[in-house]
Design an enzyme around this catalytic site. Sequence first.
Site, mmCIF file in Angstrom:
data_model
loop_
_atom_site.group_PDB
_atom_site.id
_atom_site.type_symbol
_atom_site.label_atom_id
_atom_site.label_comp_id
_atom_site.label_asym_id
_atom_site.label_seq_id
_atom_site.Cartn_x
_atom_site.Cartn_y
_atom_site.Cartn_z
ATOM 1 C CB SER A 101 -20.513 -12.024 -11.617
ATOM 2 O OG SER A 101 -19.387 -12.311 -10.995
ATOM 3 C CG ASP B 26 -14.945 -11.599 -18.337
ATOM 4 O OD1 ASP B 26 -15.986 -10.960 -18.913
ATOM 5 O OD2 ASP B 26 -14.031 -10.970 -18.046
ATOM 6 C CG ASP C 240 -13.753 -17.761 -21.391
ATOM 7 O OD1 ASP C 240 -12.867 -17.654 -22.528
ATOM 8 O OD2 ASP C 240 -14.967 -18.228 -21.782
ATOM 9 N N GLY C 241 -10.020 -17.464 -18.019
ATOM 10 C CA GLY C 241 -9.681 -17.061 -16.876
ATOM 11 C C GLY C 241 -9.781 -18.293 -15.824
#
Length: 655
Positions: free
Chosen positions: A244, A246, A623-624
């Site tokens: 997938s 991150d 991390d987004g």
Amino acid sequence: MNGHLEAEEQQDQRLDQELTWSWGHRSRSALDRAKAMAPPPPLAASTPLLHGEFGSYPARGPRFALTLTPQALHIQRLRPKPEARPRGGLVPLAEVSGCCTLRSSSPSDPAAYLCIYTYPRGRRGGRRRAARTFRADGAATYEENRTEAQRWATALTCLLRGLPLPGDGEITPELLPRPPRLLLLINPFGGRGLAWQWCKNHVLPMISEAGLSFNLIQTERQNHARELVQGLRLSEWDGIVTVSGDGLLYEVLNGLLDRPDWEEAVKTPVGILPCGSGNALAGAVNQHGGFEPALGIDLLLNCSLLLCRGGGHPLDLLSVTLASGSRCFSFLAVAWGFVSDVDIQSERFRALGSARFTLGTMLGLATLHTYRGRLSYLPATVESASPTPAQGLPRAKSELTLAPAPAPPVAHSPLHRSVSDLPLPLPLPQPALTSPSSPEPLPILSVNGGGLELAGDWGGAGDAPLSLDPLVPSPPGSPKTALLSPITEGAPEMPTSSGLPPPTPDVPAAISTGGPPDHLLPPLGTPLPPGWVTLEGDFVLMLAISPSHLGADMVAAPHARFDDGLVHLCWVRSGISRAALLRVFLAMERGSQFSLGCPQLGYAAARAFRLEPLTPRGVLTVDGEQVEYGPLQAQVHPGLGTLLTGPPGRPGREP
């Protein structure tokens, strides 16, 4: 031939001398790690390990001289006429996913066969799969020819997995440990919804060729992966790999650190195969492996090749304490301002894949905002105020790989469900899919009616078809398949030994209760100790990043390493023009943004930092993933995790 053998030998010797572990071993103490890090005596890249003459398949083809060295397989055509400049005569091991031995279905054929799976780069730069089959026919009996084919397959597998070869030349299949067991977690909606298709067409065939055992689970909702890893029997797995972007790995790491046994759990090697829109960590893995920058399928194939080789690296994790006092762990970046705005606001363009960030950047430039805030950090011992790609930090003292745990070797196996063979409908009707060890031939495998494209490799026109001949067959009386503990969630037909808790309601993303204490950080809201540096003003963005890459093709910290023990702080102050900010982001494709001389662009290497937004509204991401807005602080925990990276490559050189 000699030129091939001697090229870049000095560079390869240096890489061979870096400390490694190989597939399967997970150090449990400092003493264990020290023992595992002791490498076998390095061999020169040109040292011939095996040399022999082989026929081809189909049998009417040419004959070849094969030479195996620590870095490559050299192929020279002998008949009908030797080639002055052989095409495809050098096969770097970095392009090899695996190999197997085969036998003919014809009882009168005494030959054994060696099949090698490679992924060379084409003229246009992309990788294409190629299977090369060689005929071992130098002896009169099949048993003798089989022994020779197995000797080559064993030696090649040992080199691919970083296992030492005996100095006395006795190379037998008993050198091989059991195949590494991987848990694959796939987000089927990743990569514009193409994640499963890419996994089926590229990932599963390659790891099957490499002889890796795996169990594949499709995640069904946010935080599903986090729930899964919290209840896993980790002793059954040599690694957890997300297929997938991150975000799924973020769930896995925080799930491991939320376990009561987090100190052992976080040692579980984790890996990433990029099938999402944000593939920053995969970009860093790709660079570490020595490959040229890549996107899409090419990046996926590069990372899959590195995974097949095995080998891991210590991974720094960033402990992030939020305004509410809750804590989460980051392997990538904390962002505020322009970067986090683009990340979250571009979610509505997720169907565009990675292009969503390009569109989001353009829209963000059109409505450029500034944010007032205070950034404080504890400087690293050595830092540079304006790094350039040429002035990187020193390389880590060790580059580790996972060493095999001693276990009886078992045969390469086809893909199975927990109970029955595939074919596999699309999408997956149940979350779990396994590949237990089995001596059955791999070519009969069919995925969605299509197969893993292996049977065609072994069916020459007019020749008897070949079938898989395992290096080490299962012992007499052993069960046909040996399943791991089934993995499912609450399915009544599965045994309770699955090791997973019942499903729990969704919880806020990334909140972890375990993990090591933050000894460098005072409580939020209290004064900082001496030695900290504080900057206050108006910012366009602030980025705290651990690895080198912010995206698959964006090098935000070109000198960063997975285990340098640093968080790399980058900020842009107000006053920068839209054109200058665009130049900064375009330069990130080459990692040259710090050489632009942009006065608003700043950098510091730190061990810990505190960010206090003074603007009442804004977006913070870890991390987004969007987290609560307000003051936060973070500290690096060096080498807390282990990342499956494959062996280090030649810097700046494509294998």
